[in-house]
Design a protein around this motif. Structure first.
Motif, mmCIF file in Angstrom:
data_model
loop_
_atom_site.group_PDB
_atom_site.id
_atom_site.type_symbol
_atom_site.label_atom_id
_atom_site.label_comp_id
_atom_site.label_asym_id
_atom_site.label_seq_id
_atom_site.Cartn_x
_atom_site.Cartn_y
_atom_site.Cartn_z
ATOM 1 N N ALA A 1 14.274 -3.218 -1.669
ATOM 2 C CA ALA A 1 14.185 -1.852 -0.486
ATOM 3 C C ALA A 1 13.632 -0.456 -1.226
ATOM 4 C CB ALA A 1 16.048 -1.390 -0.974
ATOM 5 N N THR A 2 12.850 -0.715 -2.577
ATOM 6 C CA THR A 2 12.587 0.478 -2.966
ATOM 7 C C THR A 2 10.726 0.460 -3.672
ATOM 8 O OG1 THR A 2 14.778 0.724 -4.294
ATOM 9 C CG2 THR A 2 12.410 2.063 -4.940
ATOM 10 N N PHE A 3 9.669 1.216 -2.886
ATOM 11 C CA PHE A 3 8.972 1.151 -3.186
ATOM 12 C C PHE A 3 8.129 1.929 -4.151
ATOM 13 C CE2 PHE A 3 4.369 2.584 -2.505
ATOM 14 C CZ PHE A 3 3.946 1.522 -2.225
ATOM 15 N N VAL A 4 7.477 2.300 -5.237
ATOM 16 C CA VAL A 4 7.235 3.284 -5.942
ATOM 17 C C VAL A 4 6.051 2.478 -6.493
ATOM 18 C CG1 VAL A 4 7.696 4.363 -9.099
ATOM 19 C CG2 VAL A 4 9.662 3.179 -7.363
ATOM 20 N N CYS A 5 5.062 3.939 -6.164
ATOM 21 C CA CYS A 5 3.554 3.811 -6.375
ATOM 22 C C CYS A 5 3.182 4.107 -8.060
ATOM 23 C CB CYS A 5 2.771 5.624 -5.833
ATOM 24 S SG CYS A 5 1.430 5.062 -6.205
ATOM 25 N N ARG B 1 0.830 -1.103 0.242
ATOM 26 C CA ARG B 1 -0.141 -0.210 -0.005
ATOM 27 C C ARG B 1 1.038 0.955 0.076
ATOM 28 N NH1 ARG B 1 -1.881 3.370 3.618
ATOM 29 N NH2 ARG B 1 -3.663 4.064 3.135
ATOM 30 N N CYS B 2 0.625 2.072 -0.464
ATOM 31 C CA CYS B 2 1.275 3.558 -0.909
ATOM 32 C C CYS B 2 0.719 4.213 0.468
ATOM 33 C CB CYS B 2 1.152 4.093 -2.074
ATOM 34 S SG CYS B 2 1.778 6.139 -2.310
ATOM 35 N N SER B 3 1.839 4.827 1.176
ATOM 36 C CA SER B 3 1.712 5.604 2.814
ATOM 37 C C SER B 3 0.863 7.315 2.244
ATOM 38 C CB SER B 3 2.729 5.619 3.472
ATOM 39 O OG SER B 3 3.716 6.055 2.526
ATOM 40 N N ALA B 4 0.921 7.682 0.769
ATOM 41 C CA ALA B 4 1.115 8.462 0.467
ATOM 42 C C ALA B 4 -0.511 8.949 0.195
ATOM 43 C CB ALA B 4 1.609 9.055 -0.660
ATOM 44 N N SER C 1 7.920 7.853 -4.031
ATOM 45 C CA SER C 1 8.743 6.440 -4.158
ATOM 46 C C SER C 1 9.285 7.122 -2.730
ATOM 47 C CB SER C 1 9.641 6.828 -5.549
ATOM 48 O OG SER C 1 10.583 8.018 -5.367
ATOM 49 N N GLY C 2 9.856 5.779 -2.307
ATOM 50 C CA GLY C 2 10.558 5.751 -0.829
ATOM 51 C C GLY C 2 11.240 4.638 -0.696
ATOM 52 N N ASN C 3 11.901 4.105 0.701
ATOM 53 C CA ASN C 3 12.388 3.215 0.998
ATOM 54 C C ASN C 3 11.556 2.163 1.567
ATOM 55 O OD1 ASN C 3 12.864 1.607 3.848
ATOM 56 N ND2 ASN C 3 14.682 1.761 2.723
ATOM 57 N N ALA C 4 11.484 0.613 1.255
ATOM 58 C CA ALA C 4 9.804 0.318 1.133
ATOM 59 C C ALA C 4 10.166 -0.245 2.811
ATOM 60 C CB ALA C 4 10.008 -1.086 0.480
ATOM 61 N N ASP C 5 10.374 -0.131 3.678
ATOM 62 C CA ASP C 5 10.051 -0.415 4.670
ATOM 63 C C ASP C 5 9.985 0.690 5.568
ATOM 64 O OD1 ASP C 5 11.533 -2.754 4.419
ATOM 65 O OD2 ASP C 5 13.652 -2.558 4.830
ATOM 66 N N TYR C 6 10.801 1.871 5.347
ATOM 67 C CA TYR C 6 9.994 3.207 5.638
ATOM 68 C C TYR C 6 8.263 3.555 4.634
ATOM 69 C CZ TYR C 6 9.033 8.190 5.785
ATOM 70 O OH TYR C 6 8.411 9.780 5.865
ATOM 71 N N ASN C 7 7.284 2.831 4.126
ATOM 72 C CA ASN C 7 6.479 3.136 2.999
ATOM 73 C C ASN C 7 5.247 2.154 4.083
ATOM 74 O OD1 ASN C 7 4.667 3.967 1.458
ATOM 75 N ND2 ASN C 7 4.721 1.309 1.407
ATOM 76 N N ALA C 8 6.020 0.348 4.556
ATOM 77 C CA ALA C 8 5.411 0.021 5.587
ATOM 78 C C ALA C 8 5.214 0.601 7.184
ATOM 79 C CB ALA C 8 6.391 -1.140 5.416
ATOM 80 N N ALA C 9 6.745 1.301 7.348
ATOM 81 C CA ALA C 9 6.188 1.981 8.850
ATOM 82 C C ALA C 9 4.945 2.514 8.836
ATOM 83 C CB ALA C 9 7.411 2.506 9.258
ATOM 84 N N ARG C 10 4.865 4.082 7.833
ATOM 85 C CA ARG C 10 4.071 4.849 8.072
ATOM 86 C C ARG C 10 2.364 3.749 7.771
ATOM 87 N NH1 ARG C 10 5.255 8.971 3.497
ATOM 88 N NH2 ARG C 10 3.173 9.590 4.050
ATOM 89 N N ASN C 11 2.376 2.878 7.091
ATOM 90 C CA ASN C 11 1.067 1.866 6.855
ATOM 91 C C ASN C 11 0.584 1.218 8.235
ATOM 92 O OD1 ASN C 11 0.390 2.798 4.377
ATOM 93 N ND2 ASN C 11 1.731 0.860 3.503
ATOM 94 N N LEU C 12 1.433 0.424 8.642
ATOM 95 C CA LEU C 12 1.207 0.244 10.400
ATOM 96 C C LEU C 12 0.533 0.704 11.003
ATOM 97 C CD1 LEU C 12 4.798 -2.091 10.828
ATOM 98 C CD2 LEU C 12 2.580 -2.948 10.082
#
Length: 379
Positions: free
Chosen positions: A325-329, A309-312, A337-348
């Motif tokens: 390591a990379t997430f791109v919506c 899921r895109c946190s933005a 786009s950004g770090n995949a783990d950072y994106n998951a932490a925002r979703n949590l």
């Protein structure tokens, strides 16, 4: 029950009464864990698969004295006076009372030698609720702990080697890695001369001991980093949100069967090794009881789609994870786009704020508790 067992079992009668009592208590607790659904039923464990330990259930027999700032002396039953490294303050002498006292100890042997850990009972007041901020924490492979506010925790150890495989010795220095490789080759060479069912030679056993020493050193460094990191997080944040994961399912092999062989078996094996090295379950356990000590709480949220899921923008689009390591919506209106783990932490953290938190992780602050003391090396 203890005395009846000593009468019925010959080898149990030979043991000292305290040691026999500790064995029976451990066995009874194993069955209680099985009946409560926390573990499988107890089974036989060979000596090579278990840690050698001796429990001393009575604290009054220890007679602990402090020699000077770094060393202390303890009385071990059937052994005598033993010197140990003083690594943490203990309630001995005038400092000991009914609410703050040593209730027992345990001797443990590992590849680095013998250690002693004391059980200390203290009276601790219930902490005030932690007023710190909320944070989502995602445990990744390339980034050990990614936080939703960007305060990521990295141990600075490489997760991959030069050829792209998982670095299983990342907690060792370059000199230690070279020494470990030399020892492993030496062990393989000496093992080639051993015949089936033949006793292991002293030279081969000595080589195995040196390998275990290096492995134990790496494990200690990893555990020390986890302790320091989780302590800092528990002091800063009042609410910590993690994902509900079942680690055994995550590290299953991809080999498949002969009829239906798996795909990317080597890559999946490397990923499984990297996940196991980070010890995510131990990190959550440390966060749980340390947050409770500081008045905070640890909550778990469902894991599905937290990494896709895109946190933005909140949309789930296929192919958003270009690599580990990379997430791109892929949404045409977003493109974040950004770090995949950072994106998951925002979703949590988003799931927690939306009310999707599961039952809080076990571990509550209690008035009277038994806290372990950091193992001290006995000499």
């Amino acid at each position: 029950m203890k005395w009846q067992a000593r009468k019925d079992i010959d080898w149990l009668a030979v043991l000292p009464a305290q040691a026999a009592q500790a064995v029976l208590k451990t066995y009874l607790q194993a069955w209680k864990n099985c009946w409560d659904g926390r573990a499988d039923k107890p089974n036989f464990k060979a000596r090579v698969r278990t840690v050698m330990s001796v429990d001393i259930p009575q604290g009054r027999d220890l007679n602990i004295t402090r020699v000077h700032r770094r060393w202390g002396m303890v009385n071990i039953p059937e052994i005598g006076r033993v010197r140990f490294r003083w690594t943490k303050d203990l309630p001995v002498g005038k400092r000991a009372n009914k609410e703050n006292r040593i209730t027992g100890a345990r001797l443990v042997k590992d590849a680095l030698g013998w250690h002693i850990a004391f059980r200390v009972q203290t009276l601790q007041a219930k902490p005030e609720p932690h007023a710190g901020p909320e944070v989502g924490i995602d445990a990744g492979v390339n980034l050990p702990l990614a936080l939703s506010d960007g305060n990521h925790q990295d141990h600075g150890r490489p997760t991959r080697t030069e050829n792209g495989t998982a670095d299983r010795d990342k907690w060792l220095t370059a000199e230690e890695k070279a020494k470990l490789l030399c020892l492993e080759r030496r062990a393989a060479h000496r093992k080639s001369f051993r015949k089936p069912k033949e006793r292991t030679s002293n030279r081969l056993r000595n080589t195995y001991d040196q390998i275990r020493t290096l492995r134990a050193r790496a494990t200690r460094r990893a555990t020390d980093w986890q302790h320091q990191t989780t302590t800092a997080l528990a002091r800063i944040y009042g609410t910590l949100v993690v994902e509900q994961l079942h680690i055994p399912n995550m590290v299953k092999s991809a080999k498949g069967t002969i009829e239906e062989p798996g795909k990317h078996v080597a890559q999946k094996a490397g990923l499984n090794r990297a996940i196991s090295q980070e010890a995510r379950g131990r990190t959550v356990t440390m966060l749980t009881y340390k947050a409770a000590r500081n008045g905070g709480t640890v909550h778990k949220v469902p894991a599905p789609n937290t990494s896709r899921r895109c946190s933005a923008c909140g949309f789930i689009t296929p192919g958003s994870r270009e690599d580990q390591a990379t997430f791109v919506c892929k949404s045409p209106d977003c493109g974040w786009s950004g770090n995949a783990d950072y994106n998951a932490a925002r979703n949590l953290l988003h799931l927690y704020r939306m009310g999707h938190a599961l039952i809080p992780a076990a571990g509550r602050a209690v008035v009277r508790r038994t806290r372990g003391v950091k193992p001290a090396t006995a000499r």
